[in-house]
Design a protein around this motif. Sequence first.
Motif, short mmCIF file in Angstrom:
data_model
loop_
_atom_site.label_atom_id
_atom_site.label_comp_id
_atom_site.label_asym_id
_atom_site.label_seq_id
_atom_site.Cartn_x
_atom_site.Cartn_y
_atom_site.Cartn_z
N PRO A 173 0.82 -1.22 0.00
CA PRO A 173 0.00 0.00 0.00
C PRO A 173 0.85 1.26 0.00
N LEU A 174 0.33 2.29 -0.66
CA LEU A 174 0.98 3.61 -0.65
C LEU A 174 0.78 4.29 0.69
N GLY A 175 -0.27 3.91 1.42
CA GLY A 175 -0.55 4.52 2.71
C GLY A 175 -1.84 3.99 3.28
N LYS A 176 -2.07 4.26 4.56
CA LYS A 176 -3.32 3.89 5.22
C LYS A 176 -3.92 5.14 5.84
N MET A 177 -5.23 5.20 5.81
CA MET A 177 -5.93 6.40 6.27
C MET A 177 -7.04 6.00 7.23
N THR A 178 -7.16 6.72 8.33
CA THR A 178 -8.23 6.48 9.30
C THR A 178 -9.10 7.73 9.39
N VAL A 179 -10.40 7.51 9.22
CA VAL A 179 -11.35 8.63 9.22
C VAL A 179 -12.45 8.33 10.23
N THR A 180 -12.80 9.31 11.03
CA THR A 180 -13.95 9.21 11.92
C THR A 180 -15.10 9.97 11.28
N PRO A 181 -16.15 9.30 10.88
CA PRO A 181 -17.25 9.97 10.18
C PRO A 181 -17.86 11.10 11.01
N SER A 182 -18.30 12.12 10.32
CA SER A 182 -18.98 13.24 10.95
C SER A 182 -20.27 13.47 10.18
#
Length: 461
Positions: free
Chosen positions: A156-165
Amino acid sequence: MKLRQIIAAGLIATLIAACDRNGDSYIVGHVLTDPSSTIGYTDTFNLKMSTVRLDSFNTSGYDVIHMGYYKDTMAGNVRTETYIPLTYYSRPEFNSETIFDSIVLVVKPNGNWSGDTLLPKTFSIYEVAADIEPNPNNEQPFNLFNNQSIPYKPTPLGKMTVTPSPKGKLVSYCRLSDSLGQSWVDMLNNNDENIESASKFEVFFKGIMIRPETDNVSWGMDFVTVSNKLETGKQIVDAENFEIRLYYRTPEDGEDDSYMVFRPEKRTYMFTHFIREDQGTVFENLDIDGDFIPSEQSNNVSVIQAGSGLALRIEIPSLTKLHDVTDYINMLDARLTIRPKENSFNDTYKLPKELYVAITDQSNELLSNLTDMSGARVVGRLTYADNFDEDPYYVFSVSAFIRSRMLHPSDDYNALLILASNQESSTSFFRLLVDDKTTFGDNVQLQVYYTTYLKPDKCED
């Protein structure tokens, strides 16, 4: 069959042809009918309900980046792989002394979420290793489909974590591989031909693929691709959208806030590949064209599910029994009502907003979309019986279908297929469970209003 009849006052006038079993026919209204004509109503049809799987459906061209993981122990889990081609809009001036700083993926949600919005969701970004483009040999050579996938590089080029709003549209940032960003700056510094124009860069860098890592809960999210604003006749591109930013600086200015933008250009080629994880469910073997599972073999429930292609099939084998009332019968109106299984929906397991009807045969081949008497496609919209989002249901006008089957009965009986639109199936997660309850009750109900009349003494052609 249970019939409730109301004596009609006066003559029944209609322009629909009626035929008896001996072949005699006439136009009701053209020849006067007996004043004893009656209006009848019935809702006690013997319906057969099954679950089928659509082989493929278009998931491209909707200008929405949809991703997530749908955890469903009843119908099976669904995982997304979202493919996005990228290019740049403008190329700044680079020289041999330009210094790479960082490369960042910027995402802006469009506000559509499903699942628990308090839990952070993680997804990985990969570099695609082949062209993202339709197969010219397909029946629809300009579309990409749910069952298509493109090779991608394993690291993977990167990992992203998002908390929905759910009430906001907060922009999130993910730093990607430094080696990727450094290689792009080197290419720009050296005027490499693979990056000298946007069209050549599209050929060189195929795009990215995003897939979810969080798979212990159901969730889904959509991202904005490009938000366009019109101002004094000019198109202004909002900078906070889905894009990759290549940050750089030069020894002279010492600043590191300059960046080059890479965005989805061929947005019609963005598509979602849906991966089914239905091992151990009753639907895992639904792969053969024409195959279906009756509701009595799936815990008395049939399913419509986004991503996996599950759809609801309804047969009405007792329809021709209306002629048992009399050979001279004319259908006035027919409505099909479908209600979800009780307690089978919530904020995680949302219901589809709209459902459509297609006509199919014993092999589950889609013959045509069902249209109403005006020629418009039949649609059933999610409706609630009150203001508290309780007692949801869908109503479909199926008069044209019922009338056709009454006038032209066939051994190769055509059934109804209830399904969501390609766009809603491709850009959201939903599930509809329909419980047959053996006798159906009010869950699936066909209501038919009709007239009966006596055969006139004289028929006309």
